[in-house]
Design a protein around this motif. Structure first.
Motif, PDB file in Angstrom:
ATOM      1  N   PHE A 229       0.858  -1.179   0.000  1.00  0.00           N
ATOM      2  CA  PHE A 229       0.000   0.000   0.000  1.00  0.00           C
ATOM      3  C   PHE A 229       0.896   1.232   0.000  1.00  0.00           C
ATOM      4  N   PHE A 230       0.700   2.092  -1.001  1.00  0.00           N
ATOM      5  CA  PHE A 230       1.487   3.328  -1.087  1.00  0.00           C
ATOM      6  C   PHE A 230       0.570   4.516  -0.857  1.00  0.00           C
ATOM      7  N   LEU A 231       0.954   5.411   0.038  1.00  0.00           N
ATOM      8  CA  LEU A 231       0.199   6.648   0.200  1.00  0.00           C
ATOM      9  C   LEU A 231       1.118   7.817  -0.113  1.00  0.00           C
ATOM     10  N   SER A 232       0.665   8.668  -1.031  1.00  0.00           N
ATOM     11  CA  SER A 232       1.446   9.850  -1.339  1.00  0.00           C
ATOM     12  C   SER A 232       0.704  11.080  -0.844  1.00  0.00           C
ATOM     13  N   ALA A 233       1.372  11.856  -0.008  1.00  0.00           N
ATOM     14  CA  ALA A 233       0.780  13.082   0.544  1.00  0.00           C
ATOM     15  C   ALA A 233       1.921  14.053   0.795  1.00  0.00           C
ATOM     16  N   PHE A 234       1.581  15.300   1.093  1.00  0.00           N
ATOM     17  CA  PHE A 234       2.625  16.250   1.465  1.00  0.00           C
ATOM     18  C   PHE A 234       3.302  15.764   2.741  1.00  0.00           C
ATOM     19  N   SER A 235       4.619  15.861   2.779  1.00  0.00           N
ATOM     20  CA  SER A 235       5.351  15.260   3.895  1.00  0.00           C
ATOM     21  C   SER A 235       5.038  15.939   5.225  1.00  0.00           C
ATOM     22  N   THR A 329      -1.573  -1.008  -4.280  1.00  0.00           N
ATOM     23  CA  THR A 329      -2.471   0.143  -4.387  1.00  0.00           C
ATOM     24  C   THR A 329      -1.654   1.409  -4.144  1.00  0.00           C
ATOM     25  N   VAL A 330      -1.887   2.419  -4.988  1.00  0.00           N
ATOM     26  CA  VAL A 330      -1.229   3.711  -4.796  1.00  0.00           C
ATOM     27  C   VAL A 330      -2.314   4.766  -4.601  1.00  0.00           C
ATOM     28  N   VAL A 331      -2.277   5.462  -3.459  1.00  0.00           N
ATOM     29  CA  VAL A 331      -3.262   6.505  -3.181  1.00  0.00           C
ATOM     30  C   VAL A 331      -2.588   7.871  -3.259  1.00  0.00           C
ATOM     31  N   LEU A 332      -3.104   8.727  -4.127  1.00  0.00           N
ATOM     32  CA  LEU A 332      -2.610  10.106  -4.196  1.00  0.00           C
ATOM     33  C   LEU A 332      -3.512  10.941  -3.305  1.00  0.00           C
ATOM     34  N   SER A 333      -3.027  11.196  -2.092  1.00  0.00           N
ATOM     35  CA  SER A 333      -3.882  11.807  -1.089  1.00  0.00           C
ATOM     36  C   SER A 333      -3.613  13.299  -1.006  1.00  0.00           C
ATOM     37  N   SER A 334      -3.937  13.991  -2.095  1.00  0.00           N
ATOM     38  CA  SER A 334      -3.799  15.447  -2.076  1.00  0.00           C
ATOM     39  C   SER A 334      -4.568  16.011  -3.251  1.00  0.00           C
ATOM     40  N   ARG A 335      -4.729  17.328  -3.205  1.00  0.00           N
ATOM     41  CA  ARG A 335      -5.386  18.017  -4.293  1.00  0.00           C
ATOM     42  C   ARG A 335      -4.415  18.076  -5.469  1.00  0.00           C
ATOM     43  N   PHE A 336      -4.941  18.023  -6.696  1.00  0.00           N
ATOM     44  CA  PHE A 336      -4.079  18.261  -7.852  1.00  0.00           C
ATOM     45  C   PHE A 336      -3.955  19.766  -8.010  1.00  0.00           C
ATOM     46  N   ILE A 337      -2.818  20.312  -7.675  1.00  0.00           N
ATOM     47  CA  ILE A 337      -2.648  21.759  -7.751  1.00  0.00           C
ATOM     48  C   ILE A 337      -2.657  22.181  -9.216  1.00  0.00           C
ATOM     49  N   PRO A 338      -3.491  23.190  -9.552  1.00  0.00           N
ATOM     50  CA  PRO A 338      -3.578  23.616 -10.955  1.00  0.00           C
ATOM     51  C   PRO A 338      -2.189  23.901 -11.527  1.00  0.00           C
ATOM     52  N   LEU A 351       1.641   4.372 -13.421  1.00  0.00           N
ATOM     53  CA  LEU A 351       1.381   3.454 -12.307  1.00  0.00           C
ATOM     54  C   LEU A 351       0.372   2.379 -12.721  1.00  0.00           C
ATOM     55  N   TYR A 352      -0.631   2.779 -13.510  1.00  0.00           N
ATOM     56  CA  TYR A 352      -1.591   1.791 -14.021  1.00  0.00           C
ATOM     57  C   TYR A 352      -0.902   0.769 -14.912  1.00  0.00           C
ATOM     58  N   LYS A 353       0.007   1.271 -15.770  1.00  0.00           N
ATOM     59  CA  LYS A 353       0.719   0.354 -16.675  1.00  0.00           C
ATOM     60  C   LYS A 353       1.508  -0.688 -15.900  1.00  0.00           C
TER      61      LYS A 353
END
Ligand SMILES: [Zn+2]
Ligand SMILES: [Zn+2]
Length: 557
Positions: A229-235, A329-338, A351-353
């Motif tokens: 399980f991967f979680l990506s968020a601001f450190s 599973t990879v979770v991108l736990s943040s807003r996509f900054i414009p 990541l899907y590939k």
């Protein structure tokens, strides 16, 4: 209007953060003494500007000849503390106030910068007032996406100023430390002269929702993940790190921070008690190599698609010890900054590939903002009931909408001020008005050096118009063109070098150079100017691009 006694005049100068989200820095001045609230950076939205960061233009601080009694940091985010080393380089002895966690992060920034000063860090705590020059300050607990965030009540000779810091009103905060509604209400009762309030999410209706609402979502995602399980968020998002660690422990997973910044955050979180877990909860990447995949949760920075981050390496399958595979599973736990969407999309596709399931805000509720939505912003105004209002922490449109919201909440238009970077507002006992502007701006800082506007301009020209190099050999004695012009280009026309355009441009340049009297060609300035002028004009006319032209004139004896 009379300024009156300067000892009872307070001037507020915004040097950053009013016109962008980032670079937060505000000066409050009274009778030649001043405090600085926050000192942040901003990451360039355009990657072509390099990997540097923007810092606020700080020269005004010196030019103002003010005596600075304190730098007060509201919380640990980069857009509030990142430029502190640059300020301390100019003012090495100024005391720096912050909560314990904020100072822990600030100290790291100063150490990373290799600054040779013994910074005077002074811890502050919500509810405990302290004095700084002519001001009495009181930190007030707020909720935000990093722990120990505070607002400030600043008692001045012209009344109480409330600076909201970054905030939301989280009814069920992860660390149990609630937004101090009662304190804001008490200040409102006492009488607030001016409210400066966070405008980031003024475009969002309703309320922001509680950070703790993510826990059941994370729990179910972890539970159904067969492998890693991967979680990506601001450190710096220790609330989120805490929650994913809690749900990982429930199912016997260890937690591994990837990358220097993430490891540092986890360490600071443990040292300050924000991440209070038994030993062995967190492992180094090499320690986790022997664990079965379903026994590990990884924390990876890079949720904005930053090219050198752990997540980008995983997506590119170039991480030295980890390879994403089916079942992960990879979770991108943040807003996509414009501005970052394209890079994030590429990352998700990669990541899907690799076979992972990728979860992000658009497909599941895996992110909650740390900033107040409209109902919470209105609540802040209702609680503090300020006489005057200035929206802060936003781009112009955010500031403008927040001003509108304040007027709807009953603050008369004449008491609402839309300030931008460089603007200043003067408060006297009975009056408030704009005053002379300060020199504000931003400077790009990269690889240990400040870069000037000309360099950034060059990069923009290169990116938009491509580049063309013209090589010419001229005899110094006779002015005869011995060789060339030869043209090499990049990013300008397709089939660079051999295209019809390049041949035509070369002929055009040849003719122009031939028209210069040979003796004049020996002084190379004339030839250089002609090369630049001719090639620019040619490509603007032919393909509508303004390339960066590099004349390379070799002088042959
Ligand atoms: Zn901020
Ligand atoms: Zn923040």
């Amino acid at each position: 209007m009379g300024v009156g006694n300067t000892a009872s005049t307070v001037r507020i100068v915004a040097l950053g953060g009013l016109g962008e989200i980032g670079l937060n820095l505000m000066v409050m001045e009274c009778a030649g003494r001043a405090i600085v609230v926050d000192c942040g950076v901003m990451f360039p939205e355009e990657r072509l500007l390099g990997n540097g960061v923007y810092i606020p233009e700080l020269s005004w601080l010196e030019e103002s000849r003010l005596a600075f009694d304190a730098v007060v940091l509201t919380h640990a985010h980069e857009d509030h503390i990142g430029a502190l080393p640059h300020l301390l380089r100019r003012f090495p002895t100024v005391p720096v106030y912050g909560t314990a966690l904020t100072l822990a992060f600030a100290r790291r920034r100063v150490e990373d910068a290799g600054l040779d000063v013994a910074a005077d860090f002074r811890p502050m705590m919500p509810g405990r007032g302290f004095e700084a020059g002519p001001f009495k300050l009181e930190p007030i607990r707020v909720t935000h996406s990093t722990p120990e965030s505070v607002a400030l009540a600043i008692r001045t000779p012209v009344g109480i100023i409330v600076h909201s810091g970054d905030f939301k009103i989280d009814q069920a905060p992860v660390d149990g430390e609630r937004f101090d509604t009662a304190r804001f209400a008490a200040l409102g009762e006492e009488g607030v002269r001016l409210l400066l309030s966070d405008s980031t999410n003024v475009e969002r209706e309703g309320r922001s929702g509680s950070e703790s609402s993510l826990k059941p979502v994370l729990r179910s995602l972890v539970a159904r993940t067969r492998k890693r399980f991967f979680l990506s968020a601001f450190s710096s998002h220790l609330h989120r790190i805490r929650q994913v660690t809690e749900v990982s422990r429930e199912v016997g997973r260890r937690v591994v921070p990837l990358g220097r910044r993430m490891a540092e955050s986890v360490r600071l979180g443990m040292e300050t008690g924000q991440l209070s877990f038994p030993p062995g909860t967190f492992l180094e990447p090499e320690e986790a190599e022997f664990l079965e995949p379903h026994r590990v949760t990884y924390l990876a920075s890079g949720s904005q698609g930053e090219p050198l981050s752990a997540l980008a390496r995983l997506a590119a399958d170039s991480h030295p010890r980890l390879h994403v595979e089916p079942g992960d599973t990879v979770v991108l736990s943040s807003r996509f900054i414009p501005g970052n969407e394209r890079m994030i999309n590429t990352l998700v596709n990669h990541l899907y590939k690799l076979g992972a399931e990728v979860i992000y805000d658009a497909v599941a509720p895996v992110h909650v903002s740390g900033h107040a939505s409209r109902d919470e912003l209105a609540e802040m105004i209702r609680l503090t009931r300020p006489q005057l209002f200035v929206p802060i922490h936003g781009e112009y449109r955010h500031l403008s909408r927040h001003l509108q919201l304040a007027m709807e909440a009953g603050i008369p238009q004449r008491n609402c001020f839309l300030l931008e970077d460089g603007d200043s507002l003067v408060l006297t006992a009975s009056d408030a008005y704009r005053s002379r502007p300060a020199a504000a701006g931003r400077v790009l800082f990269e690889g240990g050096e400040l870069e000037d506007a000309a360099l950034i301009g060059e990069r923009k020209t290169l990116a938009q118009g491509g580049t063309v190099v013209a090589v010419i050999a001229v005899s110094m004695s006779t002015g005869t063109i011995i060789a060339g012009p030869d043209l090499v280009s990049r990013g300008l026309v397709s089939g660079d070098g051999t295209s019809a355009h390049m041949r035509a441009a070369r002929e055009e340049l040849k003719a122009r150079l031939a028209a210069i009297e040979p003796p004049l060609r020996a002084g190379d300035m004339r030839v250089r100017d002609e090369v630049v002028r001719t090639l620019r004009r040619y490509f603007i006319d032919a393909v509508g691009k303004r390339p960066f032209v590099i004349p390379h004139v070799m002088e042959v004896p």
